[in-house]
Motif scaffolding. Sequence first.
Motif, mmCIF file in Angstrom:
data_model
loop_
_atom_site.group_PDB
_atom_site.id
_atom_site.type_symbol
_atom_site.label_atom_id
_atom_site.label_comp_id
_atom_site.label_asym_id
_atom_site.label_seq_id
_atom_site.Cartn_x
_atom_site.Cartn_y
_atom_site.Cartn_z
ATOM 1 N N TYR A 116 -2.801 7.989 7.111
ATOM 2 C CA TYR A 116 -3.146 6.580 6.914
ATOM 3 C C TYR A 116 -2.209 5.676 7.705
ATOM 4 C CZ TYR A 116 -4.562 2.324 4.543
ATOM 5 O OH TYR A 116 -5.047 1.075 4.283
ATOM 6 N N GLY B 233 -5.443 1.951 1.429
ATOM 7 C CA GLY B 233 -4.569 3.113 1.336
ATOM 8 C C GLY B 233 -5.295 4.442 1.464
ATOM 9 N N ASN B 234 -6.583 4.407 1.766
ATOM 10 C CA ASN B 234 -7.326 5.669 1.889
ATOM 11 C C ASN B 234 -7.738 5.933 3.323
ATOM 12 O OD1 ASN B 234 -7.465 5.704 -1.050
ATOM 13 N ND2 ASN B 234 -8.995 4.091 -0.763
ATOM 14 N N VAL B 235 -7.684 7.224 3.692
ATOM 15 C CA VAL B 235 -8.269 7.632 4.970
ATOM 16 C C VAL B 235 -9.687 8.076 4.668
ATOM 17 C CG1 VAL B 235 -8.170 9.279 6.861
ATOM 18 C CG2 VAL B 235 -6.063 8.372 5.890
ATOM 19 N N HIS C 193 -13.483 7.946 11.527
ATOM 20 C CA HIS C 193 -12.258 8.453 10.898
ATOM 21 C C HIS C 193 -11.323 7.260 10.836
ATOM 22 C CE1 HIS C 193 -8.963 11.074 9.843
ATOM 23 N NE2 HIS C 193 -8.264 10.681 10.888
ATOM 24 N N TYR C 194 -11.179 6.674 9.633
ATOM 25 C CA TYR C 194 -10.554 5.356 9.602
ATOM 26 C C TYR C 194 -9.771 5.095 8.332
ATOM 27 C CZ TYR C 194 -14.584 4.193 6.637
ATOM 28 O OH TYR C 194 -15.522 4.178 5.640
ATOM 29 N N ALA C 195 -8.903 4.092 8.442
ATOM 30 C CA ALA C 195 -8.184 3.589 7.274
ATOM 31 C C ALA C 195 -9.025 2.474 6.669
ATOM 32 C CB ALA C 195 -6.827 3.034 7.720
ATOM 33 N N ASP C 196 -9.168 2.490 5.326
ATOM 34 C CA ASP C 196 -10.071 1.507 4.712
ATOM 35 C C ASP C 196 -9.374 0.224 4.279
ATOM 36 O OD1 ASP C 196 -8.663 2.328 2.536
ATOM 37 O OD2 ASP C 196 -10.412 2.685 1.249
ATOM 38 N N LEU D 12 -3.172 5.662 11.313
ATOM 39 C CA LEU D 12 -4.363 4.838 11.564
ATOM 40 C C LEU D 12 -4.048 3.349 11.444
ATOM 41 C CD1 LEU D 12 -7.088 6.940 9.726
ATOM 42 C CD2 LEU D 12 -6.824 6.626 12.179
ATOM 43 N N MET D 13 -3.050 3.019 10.630
ATOM 44 C CA MET D 13 -2.665 1.615 10.493
ATOM 45 C C MET D 13 -1.713 1.182 11.606
ATOM 46 S SD MET D 13 -4.289 0.370 7.935
ATOM 47 C CE MET D 13 -3.469 -1.076 7.289
ATOM 48 N N ILE E 29 0.854 -1.184 0.000
ATOM 49 C CA ILE E 29 0.000 0.000 0.000
ATOM 50 C C ILE E 29 0.896 1.243 0.000
ATOM 51 C CG2 ILE E 29 -1.672 1.295 1.376
ATOM 52 C CD1 ILE E 29 -2.562 -1.562 2.357
ATOM 53 N N SER E 30 0.538 2.233 -0.764
ATOM 54 C CA SER E 30 1.346 3.436 -0.866
ATOM 55 C C SER E 30 1.536 4.064 0.504
ATOM 56 C CB SER E 30 0.676 4.448 -1.793
ATOM 57 O OG SER E 30 -0.459 4.992 -1.156
#
Lengths: 286, 381
Positions: free
Chosen positions: A46, B286-288, B280-283, A49-50, A39-40
Motif C-alpha cells: 500500500y 489503507g487497502n490494496v 492494482h491500486y490503493a483505495d 502504491l501511495m 492510515i495504518s
Amino acid sequence: MMSRADHLKGVVLSLILALILLFSWQYLTESNSIQSHDISAENREYEILMGHTQATQQPDHNFPSPRQFALEAWQELKAPFHNTSTNDRGIGWQLGASLYRVIIGYGLAVLVAVPLGLLLGQQPILRAALNPFIQILRPISPLAWMPIALYTIKNAEECGIFVIFICSVWPILLNTSFGVSRLRKEWLDVAKTLELGWARRLWLIILPASAPTIVTGMRVGLGIAWLAIIAAEMLVGSSGIGYFVWNQWNNLSISNVILAVLLIGITGMILDTTFAALQRRVSYAE
Amino acid sequence: MASTLGAALSGIATQSHAAVPYPVEKKALKIGFVPISCAAPLIMAQAKGYFQDEGITVELRKTPGWALIRDNLLNGSFDASHLLSPMPLALSAGAGHTPHPVRAVTMQNINGQAITLALKHRERRDPRDWKGMTFAIPFEFSMHNLMLRAYLAHYGLDPDHDVTLRVTAPPEMVANLRAGNIDGFLGPEPFNQRAVINEIGFLHILTAEIWDGHPCCALGMTEEFIAENPNTYAAVQRAMIRAAAFMHKMENRLEAAQILSKPEYLNHSELVIRQGLTGHYADGLGNVKNNLHRAEFSPFPYYSSGVWMMEQMQRWGYIPRSVDSRNIVEQVFLLPDVRRQATALALADLPSPENTNYPDFQVLGVPFTASTYPSTQGTKP
C-alpha cells in the motif's frame, strides 16, 4: 525628485522585504512538509502504491518549499526552448506565443482606437452618441467574451487575439478622445489663425498636445491585454503561458505554476516599464 | 452516406492494414483530446504509429475542456476528436441547440471511472445519507453525470434537488476536494487515483462496480467530414481499433502508463496512471485492491448502451421524450463499420464482438434490455 540616498534606501528596503517573504515561505512550507497520515502503515505494498518509498521519494502533497521550487524551476528554465511536440514546448516558446498574440491583438486595438479617439475627441455629438455603447462594452470581462468569440469566429487562435483586442481597445479609445477634447482652445485658435490644414493641425498640435493622455491609455490597455491573454489561454489552450499554467495545474505541479506566475509578473512589469519611459518622453509642462 | 461508405469499405476484407486500399483524402489531421486516461487508445494510435501505418499524420491537440472540444470539432478546427460518448448523441439530437450530426467512429474505453469521496466521509458510505452534498462532474453530457445521477436515484435521491452537481474540470476536482468545496466527484482517471495519492480522498466505488462494461469516451467526427473523407474516416477507424486491441491486452498496460505520463500527453506521474489502468491500486482507506475490470478497452459502440444514454438524457430533461432514441443511436454509433473493419483486421488481441447489436447489461443489478425498448419510428435500414 528622490535623492540618491533615498533611492538606495528604497532598494535596500525592498531587498529586505523579499528576504522576509522568502524566509516565511521556507518556514511555512518546511514545517509541515512531513505530515503523518492516519492510515495504518503496516502494509508495504500500500505504501508503495501511495508513493511512500525511498525510490520514489516523498510526493509533493503540500505547497513546495523555496528549495523544491528552485529545483523544479531550474528543470524548466534550463531548456526554455525545447520542442518535443505541439503539446510539450518549453516555457520560452509559451511566453513567446503569448507575447505574439498580445502584439497582434494590442496592435490592432491601437490602430483602431487612436484614430477613432482623435475623431471622437473633436466631435462632441458623435462622442455623446457612441458613449453609451462604449460604457456597456467596456466593463465586460475577457472571459465573458470567450464563448461568443468562439461561437462566431470559430478559430481558437483568432479568438485569443480578438479577446485582447476587445479588452485593450476601450482605455485607449477613451483616453485618446478625452485628451483631444481637453485641448486648450487657444492652441486650436492659433492653428485657425495660421490657416493650418487638418493634417498639419493634427500632426503639429493635436497629437503632441494629447500624447500624454494617449500614452497613458495605451499603457493601461497593454496592462489589460496582458491580463486578458493569460485568462484566455487558460480557456482556449494549445499554446501560450496561460496554457502552460493550465497544463501544469492539470499535473497539479504547483512549482511550475508559481514559476509561470512569476514570469507573467516580470513580463508584465517589463512591458509596463517601456511604456512608463515613453510616457516620460511625451509629457510636457504647460 | 451509407453508399459512399459501402464503396469505400467494400475492398477492406482483402486488404491488410499496412497496404492502404484507397488513398486517404486528407493526410494531415488535427485531433483533439482531453488529457485523461480515457484517451489512451487515441494516444496509443499516435505513439505506436498506427496512424502512420494508415498513411496519415496526426497532430494531437491537448484541449482544456469539453465545451471547447465540441466547438473545435463543429467549426472544423479539429478533424476528429476525443468525445464523451453521450456527446455525439446529444449533439445529433440537438440537446440545447440546433442539431449537429456528429458520429461515434469508435468507442475508446470501458469502465475506468470512479466515485471519489473526501476522507472526512469515510464513515458515510451509504448514498442515502448524501443529502445536501456537492459533487463535481466533468460535463453534463458525460457518462459521469449520467452514471452519478443513476447511482443517486437508485438510492432514492433526487440528483436535481437533494444534491448539488457542479461541472468542474478534473484537476480542479482534486483541488476543490482538498479545499472542501465539494464532498466528492465522479471523475475520470488519473484524478480519482490522484486524490488518493494526495491523501485527500478515497475511492468509494468504481464505475465498473456500478455497470461493468459501460462505455465512457468515444472518438468522434462530424457526419460532414466522414462524407467528404470516407477513406480518411476508415483509416482513422482502423488505427483506433488496433489501438483498442493494444490497450485491451493487460500486458501492454504498463507500457501504456509510461507513454501516457509524458508531458505532451497526460503530463502526470506514471505511478498514478498505472494504478488506474492495471486495477492494482490503493483505495485511499489503507487497502490494496485488485480489480481487473477497473479499466477496459473496446472499440465497439453497441446500440444498447447508446439507448441507455438517450433514455437517461430524457429522464433528466436534456432531450425531449419525443426524440426517437433507437433511430438516433443507430445513426450516430457506427457499429456496422467498426464490426466490418475489426473482422478485416482480424486482430488476435481484440476480444470478439458480441453477436447482437443490442447486448443486455445490468446497471446496479437492474437488467437493461434495450432490444425491447420501444422505437417510435422503427429502425432505418
